[in-house]
Design an enzyme around this catalytic site. Structure first.
Site, short mmCIF file in Angstrom:
data_model
loop_
_atom_site.label_atom_id
_atom_site.label_comp_id
_atom_site.label_asym_id
_atom_site.label_seq_id
_atom_site.Cartn_x
_atom_site.Cartn_y
_atom_site.Cartn_z
N ARG A 188 29.67 40.89 42.60
CA ARG A 188 29.17 40.19 41.42
C ARG A 188 30.33 39.43 40.79
O ARG A 188 31.46 39.93 40.73
CB ARG A 188 28.59 41.17 40.39
CG ARG A 188 27.28 41.81 40.80
CD ARG A 188 26.13 40.81 40.80
NE ARG A 188 24.84 41.42 41.09
CZ ARG A 188 24.31 41.53 42.30
NH1 ARG A 188 24.98 41.08 43.35
NH2 ARG A 188 23.13 42.08 42.49
N GLU A 220 27.15 31.87 37.32
CA GLU A 220 26.57 31.47 38.59
C GLU A 220 25.23 30.80 38.32
O GLU A 220 24.36 31.45 37.72
CB GLU A 220 26.38 32.70 39.48
CG GLU A 220 25.99 32.37 40.91
CD GLU A 220 25.95 33.61 41.79
OE1 GLU A 220 27.03 34.09 42.17
OE2 GLU A 220 24.83 34.10 42.03
N HIS A 255 26.35 31.96 47.07
CA HIS A 255 25.64 33.24 47.13
C HIS A 255 24.76 33.30 48.38
O HIS A 255 23.55 33.53 48.31
CB HIS A 255 24.80 33.43 45.86
CG HIS A 255 24.59 34.88 45.52
ND1 HIS A 255 24.55 35.34 44.24
CD2 HIS A 255 24.41 35.99 46.31
CE1 HIS A 255 24.35 36.64 44.23
NE2 HIS A 255 24.26 37.06 45.48
#
Length: 335
Positions: free
Chosen positions: A246, A274, A293
């Site tokens: 994360r 993000e 991602h």
């Protein structure tokens, strides 16, 4: 014939054929009384409210609305949630466990592609492949990369931060290679680390002695900015930081400042925020390899998440325990 448990899909309908291609869906329908044409994305939708009362099982996924106490009241027969994603922290209210509802996730299946991505990045960055490719493209010349003495993967120390499912799988995948793998995880003692085939280390010691550091800890209040300016400064010259966990585990502002010195490199599949703002310097830094991602399940890997739900349904129907059950006590230290 046995009676199939009544179930509902609660997820983004667009994801259904990707998670459950025809053969996987057929297996699920053989086990559960579930309508593939109905995917619940709003529990307050009048068209589905009457279906909730009979549902014994929810097959959930990305796009499922939060399952709150009020939603649970509309699901009086619900006894199992089979989640095709990873974390359920933001999806399920604690009352799910209060009411004795069993929860399973596909987190273990999703750990596999993340681990494979990480292994690939460790091997490539150990040889500084990205810099070599950029230079070759720009100059048309090998420019002495093959003569460098600071690259290669023999005996290189790789520090794993977090013995999560993904962290443990990365450790397993690294075993055939000539790496010195060390681990930091406050919940893993020396004996368990030895059983995993690694040595346990304090975080600061790991950071200061590893030339590749890969982050696999969960996002919790305790791990927010776990790698701050002080800890990033501990990384040796030429070290690589890989983050597939994360973004919040790393202080982005501090990382940008450290990267700007040219002292370290980074492979980032997750960031904070993000997505990044368009003007983030991370997009243009030559010592950063940035991906959007993509380490987790994509494309044909999604069927593995659907298969996990099918196999859990098989266990339920056979009266066997779930293989990937999530206990409430685990939530504080898992993703």
């Amino acid at each position: 014939m046995r009676q199939r448990p009544t179930a509902l899909f609660a997820l983004d309908g667009g994801n259904l054929p990707r998670l459950f291609p025809s053969d996987v869906l057929s297996s699920l329908v053989d086990l559960l009384d579930i309508d593939p044409a109905l995917t619940v994305s709003d529990f307050d939708d009048a068209a589905v409210r009457h279906r909730l009362a009979d549902a014994e099982i929810l097959v959930t996924g990305w796009g499922c609305p939060p399952i709150t106490p009020r939603v649970l009241d509309a699901l009086p027969r619900l006894h199992t949630i089979l989640h095709t994603g990873g974390t359920v922290k933001k999806l399920l209210a604690s009352e799910v466990w209060d009411r004795g509802i069993a929860v399973s996730t596909a987190a273990a299946a999703n750990a596999l592609p993340v681990s494979e991505y990480t292994l690939g990045m460790i091997l490539l960055t150990g040889k500084d492949v990205f810099a070599a490719a950029d230079n070759y493209r720009a100059t048309g010349s090998p420019s002495g990369h093959a003569r460098r003495q600071d690259i290669g993967n023999v005996g290189r120390r790789v520090g794993i931060v977090g013995a999560s499912r993904i962290g443990r799988r990365v450790i397993e995948l690294l075993r055939p290679f000539d790496f010195d793998v060390v681990l930091h995880d406050p919940y893993v003692d020396a004996a368990e680390a030895e059983a995993l085939g690694v040595r346990s280390m304090a975080l600061d010691t790991l950071l200061a002695s590893s030339t590749i550091v890969s982050v696999h800890a969960p996002a919790t209040p305790e791990t927010h900015h776990l790698l701050d300016a002080t800890r990033l400064a501990l990384l040796p010259e030429g070290a690589v930081l890989i983050n597939t966990a994360r973004g919040s585990l790393v202080d982005t502002e501090a990382l940008v400042k450290e990267l700007a010195t040219g002292r370290i490199r980074a492979v980032l599949d997750v960031t904070d925020p993000e997505p990044l703002p368009a003007d983030s310097p991370l997009f243009t830094m030559p010592n950063v390899f940035l991906t959007p991602h993509v380490a987790g399940s994509l494309g044909n890997e999604l069927r593995r998440l659907g298969l996990t739900a099918v196999r859990e349904a098989e266990r339920l129907v056979a009266g066997r325990p779930l293989a990937h059950r999530v206990e409430r006590a685990e939530l504080d230290r898992t993703a």
